[in-house]
Design a protein around this motif. Structure first.
Motif, PDB file in Angstrom:
ATOM      1  N   PRO A 136     -95.681 -25.393  18.987  1.00  0.00           N
ATOM      2  CA  PRO A 136     -96.268 -26.556  18.307  1.00  0.00           C
ATOM      3  C   PRO A 136     -96.817 -26.175  16.930  1.00  0.00           C
ATOM      4  CG  PRO A 136     -97.765 -25.757  20.005  1.00  0.00           C
ATOM      5  CD  PRO A 136     -96.536 -24.907  20.091  1.00  0.00           C
ATOM      6  N   GLU A 137     -96.518 -26.984  15.940  1.00  0.00           N
ATOM      7  CA  GLU A 137     -96.902 -26.673  14.567  1.00  0.00           C
ATOM      8  C   GLU A 137     -98.414 -26.702  14.373  1.00  0.00           C
ATOM      9  OE1 GLU A 137     -96.423 -25.729  10.474  1.00  0.00           O
ATOM     10  OE2 GLU A 137     -95.079 -25.549  12.199  1.00  0.00           O
ATOM     11  N   ASP A 138     -99.126 -27.531  15.120  1.00  0.00           N
ATOM     12  CA  ASP A 138    -100.579 -27.588  14.962  1.00  0.00           C
ATOM     13  C   ASP A 138    -101.285 -26.401  15.605  1.00  0.00           C
ATOM     14  OD1 ASP A 138     -99.672 -28.704  17.382  1.00  0.00           O
ATOM     15  OD2 ASP A 138    -101.525 -29.830  17.672  1.00  0.00           O
ATOM     16  N   LYS A 139    -100.545 -25.583  16.320  1.00  0.00           N
ATOM     17  CA  LYS A 139    -101.123 -24.392  16.941  1.00  0.00           C
ATOM     18  C   LYS A 139    -100.617 -23.101  16.301  1.00  0.00           C
ATOM     19  CE  LYS A 139    -103.315 -26.744  20.120  1.00  0.00           C
ATOM     20  NZ  LYS A 139    -104.810 -26.836  20.147  1.00  0.00           N
ATOM     21  N   ASN A 140     -99.415 -23.161  15.695  1.00  0.00           N
ATOM     22  CA  ASN A 140     -98.814 -21.940  15.154  1.00  0.00           C
ATOM     23  C   ASN A 140     -97.813 -22.343  14.066  1.00  0.00           C
ATOM     24  OD1 ASN A 140     -96.867 -19.412  15.251  1.00  0.00           O
ATOM     25  ND2 ASN A 140     -98.759 -18.817  16.272  1.00  0.00           N
ATOM     26  N   SER A 141     -97.988 -21.806  12.879  1.00  0.00           N
ATOM     27  CA  SER A 141     -97.164 -22.229  11.742  1.00  0.00           C
ATOM     28  C   SER A 141     -95.731 -21.709  11.852  1.00  0.00           C
ATOM     29  CB  SER A 141     -97.787 -21.734  10.432  1.00  0.00           C
ATOM     30  OG  SER A 141     -97.833 -20.319  10.411  1.00  0.00           O
ATOM     31  N   SER A 142     -94.873 -22.226  10.993  1.00  0.00           N
ATOM     32  CA  SER A 142     -93.431 -21.900  11.008  1.00  0.00           C
ATOM     33  C   SER A 142     -92.839 -22.154  12.388  1.00  0.00           C
ATOM     34  CB  SER A 142     -93.189 -20.447  10.583  1.00  0.00           C
ATOM     35  OG  SER A 142     -93.746 -20.169   9.328  1.00  0.00           O
ATOM     36  N   SER A 143     -93.302 -23.200  13.009  1.00  0.00           N
ATOM     37  CA  SER A 143     -93.025 -23.436  14.428  1.00  0.00           C
ATOM     38  C   SER A 143     -91.563 -23.737  14.725  1.00  0.00           C
ATOM     39  CB  SER A 143     -93.886 -24.592  14.937  1.00  0.00           C
ATOM     40  OG  SER A 143     -93.577 -25.786  14.235  1.00  0.00           O
ATOM     41  N   VAL A 144     -90.891 -24.447  13.828  1.00  0.00           N
ATOM     42  CA  VAL A 144     -89.483 -24.776  14.077  1.00  0.00           C
ATOM     43  C   VAL A 144     -88.640 -23.508  14.009  1.00  0.00           C
ATOM     44  CG1 VAL A 144     -87.519 -26.172  13.384  1.00  0.00           C
ATOM     45  CG2 VAL A 144     -89.838 -27.076  13.119  1.00  0.00           C
ATOM     46  N   SER A 145     -88.874 -22.728  12.972  1.00  0.00           N
ATOM     47  CA  SER A 145     -88.127 -21.474  12.836  1.00  0.00           C
ATOM     48  C   SER A 145     -88.327 -20.590  14.057  1.00  0.00           C
ATOM     49  CB  SER A 145     -88.570 -20.733  11.576  1.00  0.00           C
ATOM     50  OG  SER A 145     -88.253 -21.459  10.409  1.00  0.00           O
ATOM     51  N   LYS A 146     -89.556 -20.487  14.511  1.00  0.00           N
ATOM     52  CA  LYS A 146     -89.841 -19.627  15.663  1.00  0.00           C
ATOM     53  C   LYS A 146     -89.165 -20.147  16.926  1.00  0.00           C
ATOM     54  CE  LYS A 146     -94.173 -18.054  13.660  1.00  0.00           C
ATOM     55  NZ  LYS A 146     -95.647 -18.170  13.614  1.00  0.00           N
ATOM     56  N   THR A 147     -89.232 -21.449  17.133  1.00  0.00           N
ATOM     57  CA  THR A 147     -88.589 -22.025  18.318  1.00  0.00           C
ATOM     58  C   THR A 147     -87.094 -21.738  18.312  1.00  0.00           C
ATOM     59  OG1 THR A 147     -90.240 -23.797  18.445  1.00  0.00           O
ATOM     60  CG2 THR A 147     -88.147 -24.153  19.590  1.00  0.00           C
ATOM     61  N   PHE A 171     -93.414 -34.928   6.519  1.00  0.00           N
ATOM     62  CA  PHE A 171     -92.282 -34.011   6.628  1.00  0.00           C
ATOM     63  C   PHE A 171     -91.394 -34.141   5.408  1.00  0.00           C
ATOM     64  CE2 PHE A 171     -88.045 -32.929   8.685  1.00  0.00           C
ATOM     65  CZ  PHE A 171     -88.299 -31.566   8.704  1.00  0.00           C
ATOM     66  N   ASP A 172     -91.054 -33.006   4.788  1.00  0.00           N
ATOM     67  CA  ASP A 172     -90.202 -32.961   3.602  1.00  0.00           C
ATOM     68  C   ASP A 172     -88.980 -32.107   3.934  1.00  0.00           C
ATOM     69  OD1 ASP A 172     -88.954 -32.543   1.178  1.00  0.00           O
ATOM     70  OD2 ASP A 172     -90.802 -32.200   0.059  1.00  0.00           O
ATOM     71  N   LEU A 173     -87.801 -32.710   3.863  1.00  0.00           N
ATOM     72  CA  LEU A 173     -86.574 -32.005   4.248  1.00  0.00           C
ATOM     73  C   LEU A 173     -86.242 -30.844   3.323  1.00  0.00           C
ATOM     74  CD1 LEU A 173     -84.238 -35.034   5.101  1.00  0.00           C
ATOM     75  CD2 LEU A 173     -85.248 -33.414   6.713  1.00  0.00           C
ATOM     76  N   LEU A 174     -86.662 -30.923   2.068  1.00  0.00           N
ATOM     77  CA  LEU A 174     -86.274 -29.907   1.095  1.00  0.00           C
ATOM     78  C   LEU A 174     -87.291 -28.794   0.925  1.00  0.00           C
ATOM     79  CD1 LEU A 174     -84.685 -31.998  -1.806  1.00  0.00           C
ATOM     80  CD2 LEU A 174     -83.520 -30.591  -0.107  1.00  0.00           C
ATOM     81  N   SER A 175     -88.536 -29.077   1.212  1.00  0.00           N
ATOM     82  CA  SER A 175     -89.584 -28.098   0.948  1.00  0.00           C
ATOM     83  C   SER A 175     -89.441 -26.875   1.849  1.00  0.00           C
ATOM     84  CB  SER A 175     -90.961 -28.724   1.150  1.00  0.00           C
ATOM     85  OG  SER A 175     -91.971 -27.746   0.971  1.00  0.00           O
ATOM     86  N   THR A 176     -89.787 -25.724   1.280  1.00  0.00           N
ATOM     87  CA  THR A 176     -89.770 -24.479   2.057  1.00  0.00           C
ATOM     88  C   THR A 176     -91.164 -24.064   2.491  1.00  0.00           C
ATOM     89  OG1 THR A 176     -89.953 -23.157   0.033  1.00  0.00           O
ATOM     90  CG2 THR A 176     -87.733 -23.659   0.816  1.00  0.00           C
ATOM     91  N   HIS A 177     -92.163 -24.868   2.190  1.00  0.00           N
ATOM     92  CA  HIS A 177     -93.538 -24.461   2.467  1.00  0.00           C
ATOM     93  C   HIS A 177     -94.260 -25.490   3.338  1.00  0.00           C
ATOM     94  CE1 HIS A 177     -93.695 -21.002  -0.251  1.00  0.00           C
ATOM     95  NE2 HIS A 177     -92.845 -21.694  -0.975  1.00  0.00           N
ATOM     96  N   GLY A 178     -94.868 -25.004   4.397  1.00  0.00           N
ATOM     97  CA  GLY A 178     -95.720 -25.837   5.233  1.00  0.00           C
ATOM     98  C   GLY A 178     -94.997 -26.901   6.026  1.00  0.00           C
ATOM     99  N   GLN A 179     -93.687 -26.763   6.194  1.00  0.00           N
ATOM    100  CA  GLN A 179     -92.908 -27.780   6.895  1.00  0.00           C
ATOM    101  C   GLN A 179     -92.410 -27.298   8.260  1.00  0.00           C
ATOM    102  OE1 GLN A 179     -92.617 -30.922   5.528  1.00  0.00           O
ATOM    103  NE2 GLN A 179     -94.058 -30.018   4.074  1.00  0.00           N
ATOM    104  N   GLY A 180     -92.895 -26.145   8.699  1.00  0.00           N
ATOM    105  CA  GLY A 180     -92.474 -25.623  10.001  1.00  0.00           C
ATOM    106  C   GLY A 180     -91.391 -24.572   9.911  1.00  0.00           C
ATOM    107  N   TYR A 181     -91.110 -24.119   8.684  1.00  0.00           N
ATOM    108  CA  TYR A 181     -90.031 -23.155   8.486  1.00  0.00           C
ATOM    109  C   TYR A 181     -90.536 -21.937   7.726  1.00  0.00           C
ATOM    110  CZ  TYR A 181     -87.426 -27.365   9.578  1.00  0.00           C
ATOM    111  OH  TYR A 181     -86.977 -28.504  10.188  1.00  0.00           O
ATOM    112  N   ILE A 182     -89.756 -20.879   7.761  1.00  0.00           N
ATOM    113  CA  ILE A 182     -90.050 -19.675   6.987  1.00  0.00           C
ATOM    114  C   ILE A 182     -88.763 -19.236   6.292  1.00  0.00           C
ATOM    115  CG2 ILE A 182     -89.630 -18.096   8.934  1.00  0.00           C
ATOM    116  CD1 ILE A 182     -91.950 -16.373   7.834  1.00  0.00           C
ATOM    117  N   GLU A 183     -88.857 -19.037   4.990  1.00  0.00           N
ATOM    118  CA  GLU A 183     -87.703 -18.637   4.164  1.00  0.00           C
ATOM    119  C   GLU A 183     -86.499 -19.567   4.368  1.00  0.00           C
ATOM    120  OE1 GLU A 183     -86.659 -14.628   3.646  1.00  0.00           O
ATOM    121  OE2 GLU A 183     -88.715 -13.913   3.551  1.00  0.00           O
ATOM    122  N   GLY A 184     -86.791 -20.846   4.403  1.00  0.00           N
ATOM    123  CA  GLY A 184     -85.735 -21.835   4.550  1.00  0.00           C
ATOM    124  C   GLY A 184     -86.348 -23.216   4.644  1.00  0.00           C
TER     125      GLY A 184
END
Length: 762
Positions: free
Chosen positions: A481-492, A549-562
């Motif tokens: 979950p993103e509210d508990k751990n950042s870059s959550s989509v990438s990690k999942t 949610f921003d489809l293009l942003s690489t920061h704070g959107q649940g992703y890391i280096e992407g």
């Protein structure tokens, strides 16, 4: 006539040897040293412990208490557009996006002694020197540069554990060698914990350096010997607190004092030289002790013949390059290919002495039994293509690397396989537990020169370590979950892929219980797919998708280096299901087309120094790894010919035979491994499976020595810049009507033939 024929017959084997192509000539270590490639140009042997290379500036990590973004440029210590050199140090990362190392900098000088490096704007204020690329050479295991301010020609070569310096001086009564124990890449304040130098006699110096950089505690020992006795030596202590200042007024430690300790030390060794005189230095490293460093030195380079050491190292490179012999129509492609091979064989690096001892993760001394211990595991990058490449070309080394990972696991108080480890440290950089991908890939491909069942146990324990980076949430909820751990989509997504790898390894080893459990976990990627928008999206702990949610942003959107565009394609273990969920093949092709053709707004590049326009095609970020497999996904649609088109386009745009020829960090060989696979015409989309997806070969012929005594050949008939499409593929003369090759088909040896065309076969 008979005598002539006999002589020709007897001479034939030697003629063949003489005609053996020198492949070392094609590798250019300067490629990637400009902009963001972050490679180093100095001397090293394949997988060597010593990486002896020039440093072109001293960049502080902080300026006025704040992070200095300029430091990012100097991950390898050298930037091609710099005008000065401050010295030559013995340890470097290749192509990373973070930095450390830069141990034991040496600098030859002539004239008035200066103990400060000075600045680029005012180089004469210190011991740095101007240089030009016109008087610089870089080749495998050799680096040369003329230091203009001092009139000194510097040459470097190495063995595995020893750096060999050769400095040609002018006539002088003021010739100096500076030993800088302060310098370091990623050089933030107080990086040095402690340094110690012991002058054993007038040609031998030993010591160690302990640092806290990216590695939290790292100690490296050295033994340095000169070809000529020095006439005097001295020390300058820059430590804030000079603990032994004056040695209670009994000694003057700044001049000819043989035992010096402190946090910030530089030493000078002084000589008289004649015109053209060469002063040589052998500098051996050890992770264990100065005695081991001296043993390494005596075992590897017991002589003072610089050319001999250089040629021995280059023979090692030739041997490695001969594992793939290619033919190309353009000389530039030969340079790109063998430079890529060069970069892939720079690491992981040897991390043990000639007697097999090394310092472990527990900071104790261990003995490597039956394997070579390696370090520098940038696994978030290298699991994708580098280690799969090793499983084909370097199977024994890759098995030893897995042994090294298992030793790391045994020494870990967490009982975790390595994430990003180097020099007896885990720095926890990046995400996932991708050691399991490397291990599973080796097991699946029959390269388990280790205890496979023990390895499976280590993978399962690692995947169940709930304290690690949101993994507890992932186990309980099926996503991070993103509210508990950042870059959550990438990690999942990355956890789910790693779980697939564990499942495949368990199946291979007959562990049905583990196979079933982790096959189910491998489907967790579905939990972060938002069908309403057609992208992966961060989910909150209450089960809802995050609204902002921003489809293009690489920061704070649940992703890391992407971003969402790149990471929404990250289901390498199940592309068919992913494509179906994203609306089917026709809709997916349009999505993938857009990835490569859309234009990004300027704001996309404004907030991060590690993404440059050079590494991006449309919204496809080749300079970062999450979408490295993306071009190959057309193979799971009705338009596989677009994979062929995209791959060749990426090869052409992202790799050139120039210092700025890499479109992003080489990342310990991952970018280069992508190039090699793609040039050969196939790529491991999902390591841990036995399949390689077809692309479009950029070589005309290739012969791969597989390490098992067999050879696998690739031929691309009518291949050129226009004929990028595959009309037909044959394996051992039989037509293949599928879009993949299996590992066993490679390992068994044989011939893969591509018939190329200027028109796609639709």
């Amino acid at each position: 006539m008979r005598r002539l024929l006999l002589l020709l017959f007897l001479a034939h084997p030697f003629w063949c040897l003489a005609q053996e192509k020198d492949l070392v000539q094609y590798a250019n270590p300067l490629i990637g040293t400009h902009k963001m490639g972050h490679t180093y140009p100095g001397a090293t042997v394949p997988f060597g412990m010593v990486q002896l290379s020039p440093e072109t500036d001293t960049i502080p990590y902080e300026v006025d208490g704040r992070y200095n973004p300029t430091v990012y440029k100097y991950c390898a210590g050298y930037q091609y557009d710099d005008a000065t050199i401050v010295g030559f140090s013995h340890t470097h990362f290749s192509g990373t996006g973070h930095s450390d190392l830069g141990d034991f900098l040496l600098m030859p000088t002539e004239g008035k002694l200066q103990m400060n490096p000075g600045t680029e704007d005012n180089p004469e204020s210190g011991f740095r020197s101007a240089f030009s690329h016109e008087k610089e050479q870089a080749a495998p295991n050799y680096y040369q540069v003329f230091l203009e301010d001092d009139g000194i020609n510097a040459e470097l070569t190495t063995s595995n554990r020893v750096g060999f310096h050769q400095y040609t001086f002018p006539e002088s009564s003021e010739a100096h060698i500076i030993l800088d124990m302060m310098y370091g890449i990623y050089n933030y304040q107080d990086k040095n914990v402690w340094t110690f130098i012991r002058v054993e006699n007038d040609t031998l110096v030993t010591g160690f350096r302990q640092t806290r950089g990216w590695a939290r505690t790292r100690t490296m020992y050295f033994a340095m010997t000169f070809s000529k006795p020095f006439k005097e030596y001295g020390t300058k202590d820059y430590s804030k607190k000079q603990v032994y200042k004056g040695f209670w007024r009994k000694f003057d430690p700044s001049k000819n004092f043989p035992e010096i300790a402190g946090e910030q030390l530089r030493m000078h060794f002084d000589f008289d030289t004649e015109e053209g005189e060469k002063i040589k230095i052998k500098f051996a490293l050890s992770p264990v002790s100065t005695n081991n460093a001296l043993e390494n030195l005596n075992a590897e380079i017991p002589h003072w013949d610089f050319e001999k050491a250089k040629k021995e190292g280059q023979r090692l490179w030739q041997k490695e390059f001969e594992k793939i012999k290619v033919e190309t129509s353009k000389a530039e492609d030969m340079v790109n290919f063998y430079t890529a091979m060069y970069h892939t064989f720079l690491g992981p690096t040897t991390y043990m002495d000639v007697n097999g001892q090394y310092k472990g993760l527990d900071q104790n001394i261990h003995q490597a039994k039956g394997f070579t211990n390696y370090t520098t595991f940038s696994l978030w990058d290298t699991y994708r293509a580098l280690h799969p490449f090793f499983n084909i070309i370097q199977p024994k080394r890759n098995a030893d690397m897995v042994q090294s990972m298992l030793a790391h696991y045994d020494q870990s108080v967490h009982k975790m396989l390595p994430v990003w480890s180097h020099h007896a440290n885990e720095n926890w950089c990046m995400i996932g537990y991708h050691s399991v991908s490397v291990i599973a890939d080796a097991v699946i491909k029959g390269n388990a020169g280790f205890d496979a069942n023990k390895a499976l146990e280590a993978c399962v324990v690692t995947a169940n370590y709930r304290k690690y980076d949101g993994l507890g949430y992932y186990i309980d909820l099926g996503y991070v979950p993103e509210d508990k751990n950042s870059s959550s989509v990438s990690k999942t997504l990355e956890y789910a892929y790693d779980d697939f790898c564990i499942a495949q390894m368990a199946k291979k080893l007959g562990r049905e219980d583990i196979f079933q459990k982790f096959s189910k976990r491998a489907e967790n990627w579905k939990n972060v797919y938002d069908a309403s928008i057609g992208y992966m999206r961060p989910k909150l702990s209450d089960g809802s998708f995050r609204k902002e949610f921003d489809l293009l942003s690489t920061h704070g959107q649940g992703y890391i280096e992407g971003n969402a565009w790149n990471y929404s394609l990250y289901v390498p273990h199940d592309p068919a299901t992913m494509i179906e969920m994203m609306g089917g093949k026709k809709k997916f092709v349009k999505h993938l087309d857009s990835l490569f053709t859309m234009e990004l707004p300027d704001e996309f590049f404004a907030h991060t120094e590690d993404i440059t326009r050079e590494g991006i095609i449309g919204n496809y970020v080749h300079g970062n790894e999450p979408a490295h497999h993306a071009a190959y996904l057309y193979n799971w649609t009705d338009q596989p010919w677009k994979t062929q088109e995209r791959v060749r386009m990426i090869l052409k745009k992202q790799y050139q035979a120039t210092p700025d020829g890499l479109g992003g960090n080489d990342d310990c060989g991952q970018m280069s491994a992508w190039y090699i696979f793609s040039s050969l015409g196939f790529y491991p989309v999902a390591p841990g499976s036995d399949q390689y997806a077809f692309g479009s070969p950029a070589v005309e012929k290739a012969s791969l020595q597989l390490g098992n005594g067999k050879t696998f050949e690739v031929e691309a008939i009518h291949q050129n810049d226009k004929n990028v499409y595959v009309k037909k593929i044959e394996l051992n003369g039989k037509t293949l009507n599928r879009h993949y090759l299996t590992h066993s088909e490679i390992a068994n040896g044989g011939k893969l033939t591509f018939y190329m065309s200027a028109r796609p076969k639709k």
